[in-house]
Design a protein around this motif. Structure first.
Motif, mmCIF file in Angstrom:
data_model
loop_
_atom_site.group_PDB
_atom_site.id
_atom_site.type_symbol
_atom_site.label_atom_id
_atom_site.label_comp_id
_atom_site.label_asym_id
_atom_site.label_seq_id
_atom_site.Cartn_x
_atom_site.Cartn_y
_atom_site.Cartn_z
ATOM 1 N N PHE A 59 -5.310 -0.245 4.578
ATOM 2 C CA PHE A 59 -4.388 -1.319 4.268
ATOM 3 C C PHE A 59 -4.654 -2.238 4.388
ATOM 4 N N LYS A 80 -2.902 -0.773 -3.762
ATOM 5 C CA LYS A 80 -3.839 0.584 -3.690
ATOM 6 C C LYS A 80 -2.721 1.777 -2.532
ATOM 7 N N VAL A 110 3.292 -0.661 4.096
ATOM 8 C CA VAL A 110 3.268 0.663 3.613
ATOM 9 C C VAL A 110 4.078 1.434 3.380
ATOM 10 N N GLY A 161 1.206 -0.749 -0.092
ATOM 11 C CA GLY A 161 -0.502 -0.005 -0.117
ATOM 12 C C GLY A 161 0.592 0.764 -0.318
#
Length: 308
Positions: free
Chosen positions: A115, A71, A120, A50
């Motif tokens: 997420f 994403k 991330v 993410g």
């Protein structure tokens, strides 16, 4: 969609949406086509990842993140930008815009909701006037992020990446080194932006530590950073003088604490390491009855506080 780094494309897009770049938001759009792909690559983003972006602008970096991550969530405070981003990001169904102030949004909840358990990375071309508050918010909250790769003013980059105990280090250097392992990746010239800023920029990366670099006495990070900020509040003075003035402690008490911690009483603030400040805090806490510092100078990297 035309190339978002093309100057004519940017001007046409802004004209159609009656959008004027805001100095107040520190808006300078990237027009060098090699910059954003390199930022995304340096962040190590790929399938299963993410990406959290701060300040997407018209989506130049956002597009590169969307090409790599599962994403991408972009936080934007400028209410004029959603219509532009709706057009420029129309081809990416893995993009989500959050219209909010990054200093006010609940980041922990946002990361969990968007997420889940994905690794991330944070990427951004940060507004230079608010670099420090944003970075410290990301680090202090101990968020589940792997790294932070951002563009900042070159002088700020050098200070953020300076090793504690070295000449270039400031209070912000110690805070960054406590939470992360920083490195300066590359510099970016003013001509890479529209409009061109008056300063050179640099991209840095902060690899977030799983545990802090040192163990703070009693785990009181607030007192620890209060001590460091006091030391750097009068940089030209010795650490003893600055801490005495900054925390309103008798100089004799500070000198005695430095000696008890086996530190040179003549040391300048930047000559002391993270470990040295831990040792000094432990002695001061013991001599003044714990906790001596927390309520005197709170840790504060709020908007308007300059990098020191």
């Amino acid at each position: 969609m035309p190339t978002l780094t093309d100057l004519s494309t940017i001007r046409n897009l802004c004209a159609r949406y009656d959008f004027a770049l805001s100095k107040g938001f520190g808006q300078n759009f990237i027009i060098n086509p090699g910059i954003c792909p390199r930022i995304a690559e340096e962040a190590g983003i790929g399938p299963g990842w993410g990406a959290l972006e701060v300040g997407p602008g018209i989506g130049v970096l956002t597009e590169q993140l969307c090409k790599r991550a599962d994403k991408v969530v972009s936080i934007e405070v400028d209410k004029r930008l959603p219509p532009l981003l709706e057009e420029t990001m129309a081809d990416y169904d893995n993009f989500k815009l959050v219209l909010n102030d990054v200093l006010k949004v609940d980041l922990k909840a946002l990361l969990a909701d968007e997420f889940g358990g994905k690794p991330v990375a944070v990427c951004a071309n940060l507004p230079y006037y608010i670099t420090s508050p944003i970075l410290m918010r990301l680090l202090e909250e101990k968020l589940p992020i792997e790294n932070i790769t951002v563009m900042v003013q070159k002088e700020a980059a050098q200070r953020l990446c300076a090793a504690p105990g070295t000449r270039d280090a400031g209070a912000i250097s110690y805070a960054v080194a406590y939470y992360a392992e920083p490195k300066l990746l590359f510099t970016v010239q003013p001509g890479s932006f529209y409009p061109a800023p008056k300063v050179t920029s640099a991209v840095i990366q902060l690899n977030v530590r799983k545990t802090p670099a040192v163990e703070v006495p009693n785990g009181d990070e607030k007192a620890f950073f209060a001590l460091i900020r006091a030391a750097f509040s009068q940089r030209r003075k010795t650490a003893a003088n600055a801490i005495s003035n900054g925390l309103q402690l008798p100089k004799a008490t500070v000198l005695s604490a430095l000696e008890a911690a086996h530190l040179d009483p003549r040391s300048r603030p930047e000559q002391l390491t993270l470990q040295d400040y831990c040792a000094l805090l432990a002695v001061l806490a013991c001599s003044l009855c714990w906790p001596p510092l927390t309520t005197q100078i709170p840790l504060c990297y709020n908007k308007g506080v300059p990098l020191t």
